[in-house]
Design a protein around this motif. Structure first.
Motif, PDB file in Angstrom:
ATOM      1  N   GLN A   1      -8.133   0.306   1.526  1.00  0.00           N
ATOM      2  CA  GLN A   1      -8.450   1.628   0.986  1.00  0.00           C
ATOM      3  C   GLN A   1      -7.535   1.880  -0.201  1.00  0.00           C
ATOM      4  O   GLN A   1      -6.337   1.579  -0.138  1.00  0.00           O
ATOM      5  CB  GLN A   1      -8.221   2.707   2.028  1.00  0.00           C
ATOM      6  CG  GLN A   1      -9.088   2.580   3.247  1.00  0.00           C
ATOM      7  CD  GLN A   1      -8.713   3.593   4.310  1.00  0.00           C
ATOM      8  OE1 GLN A   1      -7.714   4.289   4.206  1.00  0.00           O
ATOM      9  NE2 GLN A   1      -9.524   3.671   5.347  1.00  0.00           N
ATOM     10  N   PRO A   2      -8.066   2.456  -1.277  1.00  0.00           N
ATOM     11  CA  PRO A   2      -7.193   2.799  -2.405  1.00  0.00           C
ATOM     12  C   PRO A   2      -6.146   3.820  -1.978  1.00  0.00           C
ATOM     13  O   PRO A   2      -6.380   4.662  -1.111  1.00  0.00           O
ATOM     14  CB  PRO A   2      -8.154   3.418  -3.427  1.00  0.00           C
ATOM     15  CG  PRO A   2      -9.507   2.922  -3.048  1.00  0.00           C
ATOM     16  CD  PRO A   2      -9.475   2.752  -1.554  1.00  0.00           C
ATOM     17  N   GLY A   3      -4.984   3.722  -2.589  1.00  0.00           N
ATOM     18  CA  GLY A   3      -3.923   4.680  -2.316  1.00  0.00           C
ATOM     19  C   GLY A   3      -4.229   6.032  -2.919  1.00  0.00           C
ATOM     20  O   GLY A   3      -4.986   6.140  -3.894  1.00  0.00           O
ATOM     21  N   ALA A   4      -3.659   7.061  -2.334  1.00  0.00           N
ATOM     22  CA  ALA A   4      -3.826   8.405  -2.877  1.00  0.00           C
ATOM     23  C   ALA A   4      -3.226   8.449  -4.281  1.00  0.00           C
ATOM     24  O   ALA A   4      -2.151   7.905  -4.511  1.00  0.00           O
ATOM     25  CB  ALA A   4      -3.138   9.420  -1.975  1.00  0.00           C
TER      26      ALA A   4
ATOM     27  N   ARG B   1       1.256   1.903   1.749  1.00  0.00           N
ATOM     28  CA  ARG B   1       1.151   0.539   2.269  1.00  0.00           C
ATOM     29  C   ARG B   1       0.024   0.434   3.296  1.00  0.00           C
ATOM     30  O   ARG B   1      -0.762  -0.506   3.277  1.00  0.00           O
ATOM     31  CB  ARG B   1       2.482   0.117   2.885  1.00  0.00           C
ATOM     32  CG  ARG B   1       2.490  -1.327   3.356  1.00  0.00           C
ATOM     33  CD  ARG B   1       2.309  -1.364   4.858  1.00  0.00           C
ATOM     34  NE  ARG B   1       2.221  -2.743   5.294  1.00  0.00           N
ATOM     35  CZ  ARG B   1       1.321  -3.168   6.166  1.00  0.00           C
ATOM     36  NH1 ARG B   1       0.449  -2.336   6.677  1.00  0.00           N
ATOM     37  NH2 ARG B   1       1.301  -4.417   6.538  1.00  0.00           N
ATOM     38  N   ASN B   2      -0.076   1.408   4.193  1.00  0.00           N
ATOM     39  CA  ASN B   2      -1.111   1.359   5.220  1.00  0.00           C
ATOM     40  C   ASN B   2      -2.511   1.461   4.624  1.00  0.00           C
ATOM     41  O   ASN B   2      -3.424   0.753   5.051  1.00  0.00           O
ATOM     42  CB  ASN B   2      -0.890   2.447   6.266  1.00  0.00           C
ATOM     43  CG  ASN B   2       0.261   2.114   7.180  1.00  0.00           C
ATOM     44  OD1 ASN B   2       0.727   0.967   7.224  1.00  0.00           O
ATOM     45  ND2 ASN B   2       0.745   3.096   7.908  1.00  0.00           N
ATOM     46  N   ARG B   3      -2.682   2.332   3.657  1.00  0.00           N
ATOM     47  CA  ARG B   3      -3.992   2.441   3.016  1.00  0.00           C
ATOM     48  C   ARG B   3      -4.369   1.125   2.350  1.00  0.00           C
ATOM     49  O   ARG B   3      -5.484   0.635   2.516  1.00  0.00           O
ATOM     50  CB  ARG B   3      -4.019   3.589   2.013  1.00  0.00           C
ATOM     51  CG  ARG B   3      -4.027   4.962   2.692  1.00  0.00           C
ATOM     52  CD  ARG B   3      -4.265   6.081   1.705  1.00  0.00           C
ATOM     53  NE  ARG B   3      -5.566   5.981   1.048  1.00  0.00           N
ATOM     54  CZ  ARG B   3      -6.715   6.433   1.561  1.00  0.00           C
ATOM     55  NH1 ARG B   3      -6.730   7.003   2.745  1.00  0.00           N
ATOM     56  NH2 ARG B   3      -7.830   6.326   0.880  1.00  0.00           N
ATOM     57  N   LEU B   4      -3.444   0.545   1.599  1.00  0.00           N
ATOM     58  CA  LEU B   4      -3.729  -0.711   0.910  1.00  0.00           C
ATOM     59  C   LEU B   4      -3.990  -1.840   1.906  1.00  0.00           C
ATOM     60  O   LEU B   4      -4.877  -2.670   1.700  1.00  0.00           O
ATOM     61  CB  LEU B   4      -2.589  -1.075  -0.036  1.00  0.00           C
ATOM     62  CG  LEU B   4      -2.396  -0.130  -1.216  1.00  0.00           C
ATOM     63  CD1 LEU B   4      -1.163  -0.515  -2.018  1.00  0.00           C
ATOM     64  CD2 LEU B   4      -3.632  -0.090  -2.103  1.00  0.00           C
TER      65      LEU B   4
ATOM     66  N   ARG C   1     -12.577  -2.339  -6.638  1.00  0.00           N
ATOM     67  CA  ARG C   1     -11.806  -2.734  -7.825  1.00  0.00           C
ATOM     68  C   ARG C   1     -10.501  -1.947  -7.923  1.00  0.00           C
ATOM     69  O   ARG C   1      -9.469  -2.494  -8.267  1.00  0.00           O
ATOM     70  CB  ARG C   1     -12.631  -2.522  -9.089  1.00  0.00           C
ATOM     71  CG  ARG C   1     -13.724  -3.526  -9.268  1.00  0.00           C
ATOM     72  CD  ARG C   1     -14.408  -3.309 -10.591  1.00  0.00           C
ATOM     73  NE  ARG C   1     -15.537  -4.204 -10.713  1.00  0.00           N
ATOM     74  CZ  ARG C   1     -16.453  -4.114 -11.637  1.00  0.00           C
ATOM     75  NH1 ARG C   1     -16.378  -3.139 -12.537  1.00  0.00           N
ATOM     76  NH2 ARG C   1     -17.451  -4.961 -11.684  1.00  0.00           N
ATOM     77  N   VAL C   2     -10.584  -0.664  -7.624  1.00  0.00           N
ATOM     78  CA  VAL C   2      -9.376   0.178  -7.638  1.00  0.00           C
ATOM     79  C   VAL C   2      -8.394  -0.344  -6.600  1.00  0.00           C
ATOM     80  O   VAL C   2      -7.201  -0.501  -6.866  1.00  0.00           O
ATOM     81  CB  VAL C   2      -9.735   1.663  -7.382  1.00  0.00           C
ATOM     82  CG1 VAL C   2      -8.483   2.499  -7.160  1.00  0.00           C
ATOM     83  CG2 VAL C   2     -10.566   2.213  -8.528  1.00  0.00           C
ATOM     84  N   TRP C   3      -8.891  -0.617  -5.393  1.00  0.00           N
ATOM     85  CA  TRP C   3      -8.038  -1.136  -4.326  1.00  0.00           C
ATOM     86  C   TRP C   3      -7.371  -2.441  -4.738  1.00  0.00           C
ATOM     87  O   TRP C   3      -6.166  -2.618  -4.558  1.00  0.00           O
ATOM     88  CB  TRP C   3      -8.863  -1.322  -3.048  1.00  0.00           C
ATOM     89  CG  TRP C   3      -8.125  -2.098  -2.009  1.00  0.00           C
ATOM     90  CD1 TRP C   3      -7.115  -1.636  -1.215  1.00  0.00           C
ATOM     91  CD2 TRP C   3      -8.320  -3.463  -1.674  1.00  0.00           C
ATOM     92  NE1 TRP C   3      -6.671  -2.648  -0.388  1.00  0.00           N
ATOM     93  CE2 TRP C   3      -7.395  -3.778  -0.652  1.00  0.00           C
ATOM     94  CE3 TRP C   3      -9.184  -4.463  -2.126  1.00  0.00           C
ATOM     95  CZ2 TRP C   3      -7.314  -5.047  -0.083  1.00  0.00           C
ATOM     96  CZ3 TRP C   3      -9.112  -5.719  -1.556  1.00  0.00           C
ATOM     97  CH2 TRP C   3      -8.183  -6.002  -0.551  1.00  0.00           C
ATOM     98  N   ARG C   4      -8.139  -3.350  -5.303  1.00  0.00           N
ATOM     99  CA  ARG C   4      -7.568  -4.646  -5.719  1.00  0.00           C
ATOM    100  C   ARG C   4      -6.488  -4.464  -6.791  1.00  0.00           C
ATOM    101  O   ARG C   4      -5.458  -5.119  -6.751  1.00  0.00           O
ATOM    102  CB  ARG C   4      -8.661  -5.576  -6.226  1.00  0.00           C
ATOM    103  CG  ARG C   4      -9.465  -6.170  -5.125  1.00  0.00           C
ATOM    104  CD  ARG C   4     -10.425  -7.194  -5.637  1.00  0.00           C
ATOM    105  NE  ARG C   4     -11.172  -7.749  -4.510  1.00  0.00           N
ATOM    106  CZ  ARG C   4     -12.238  -8.478  -4.636  1.00  0.00           C
ATOM    107  NH1 ARG C   4     -12.711  -8.766  -5.825  1.00  0.00           N
ATOM    108  NH2 ARG C   4     -12.845  -8.937  -3.568  1.00  0.00           N
ATOM    109  N   ALA C   5      -6.735  -3.602  -7.734  1.00  0.00           N
ATOM    110  CA  ALA C   5      -5.744  -3.347  -8.785  1.00  0.00           C
ATOM    111  C   ALA C   5      -4.485  -2.725  -8.193  1.00  0.00           C
ATOM    112  O   ALA C   5      -3.360  -3.112  -8.545  1.00  0.00           O
ATOM    113  CB  ALA C   5      -6.338  -2.446  -9.866  1.00  0.00           C
ATOM    114  N   GLN C   6      -4.656  -1.771  -7.299  1.00  0.00           N
ATOM    115  CA  GLN C   6      -3.499  -1.144  -6.659  1.00  0.00           C
ATOM    116  C   GLN C   6      -2.751  -2.152  -5.799  1.00  0.00           C
ATOM    117  O   GLN C   6      -1.514  -2.179  -5.798  1.00  0.00           O
ATOM    118  CB  GLN C   6      -3.935   0.057  -5.813  1.00  0.00           C
ATOM    119  CG  GLN C   6      -4.366   1.237  -6.625  1.00  0.00           C
ATOM    120  CD  GLN C   6      -4.787   2.401  -5.754  1.00  0.00           C
ATOM    121  OE1 GLN C   6      -4.899   2.285  -4.534  1.00  0.00           O
ATOM    122  NE2 GLN C   6      -5.028   3.536  -6.387  1.00  0.00           N
ATOM    123  N   LEU C   7      -3.469  -2.968  -5.072  1.00  0.00           N
ATOM    124  CA  LEU C   7      -2.851  -3.978  -4.219  1.00  0.00           C
ATOM    125  C   LEU C   7      -1.975  -4.908  -5.054  1.00  0.00           C
ATOM    126  O   LEU C   7      -0.811  -5.148  -4.722  1.00  0.00           O
ATOM    127  CB  LEU C   7      -3.932  -4.770  -3.485  1.00  0.00           C
ATOM    128  CG  LEU C   7      -3.467  -5.785  -2.461  1.00  0.00           C
ATOM    129  CD1 LEU C   7      -2.839  -5.084  -1.267  1.00  0.00           C
ATOM    130  CD2 LEU C   7      -4.660  -6.635  -2.015  1.00  0.00           C
TER     131      LEU C   7
END
Length: 99
Positions: free
Chosen positions: A84-87, A77-80, A4-10
């Motif tokens: 993977q959630p961003g730092a 960008r690479n993490r997303l 969910r965190v990843w999707r929100a950050q994306l």
């Protein structure tokens, strides 16, 4: 929860990252080139150069602050892109506009 965190950050950060990437390309277009590595990845124009390749090509042309900003953008960008959630520091920096 991490998904969910990843999707929100994306949804939140990818448009900003893309705008920053395109602005860097516009600003540094004369310095950019499609080398053999990028060509092998399918890139045919400088507009297709991703943030990591921009880091590599512009590392000597940027001042310390702008180089640090570009590294933060590329890492986020690479993490997303790899689900993977961003730092948190990178996300806060991007939101604050200090990257």
């Amino acid at each position: 929860m991490p998904r969910r965190v990843w999707r929100a950050q994306l949804a939140t950060f990818f448009p900003t990252l893309e705008e920053a990437r395109l602005a860097l390309i516009d600003r540094h277009r004369p310095r950019l080139r499609i080398d053999d590595h990028l060509r092998a990845l399918g890139a045919t124009s400088v507009e297709e150069i991703e943030l990591g390749a921009l880091c590599h090509q512009l590392r000597k042309a940027l001042d310390r602050r702008e180089a640090a900003r570009l590294e933060i953008l590329a890492r986020l960008r690479n993490r997303l892109a790899h689900r993977q959630p961003g730092a948190p520091e990178a996300c806060l920096s991007l939101l604050a506009g200090s990257t």
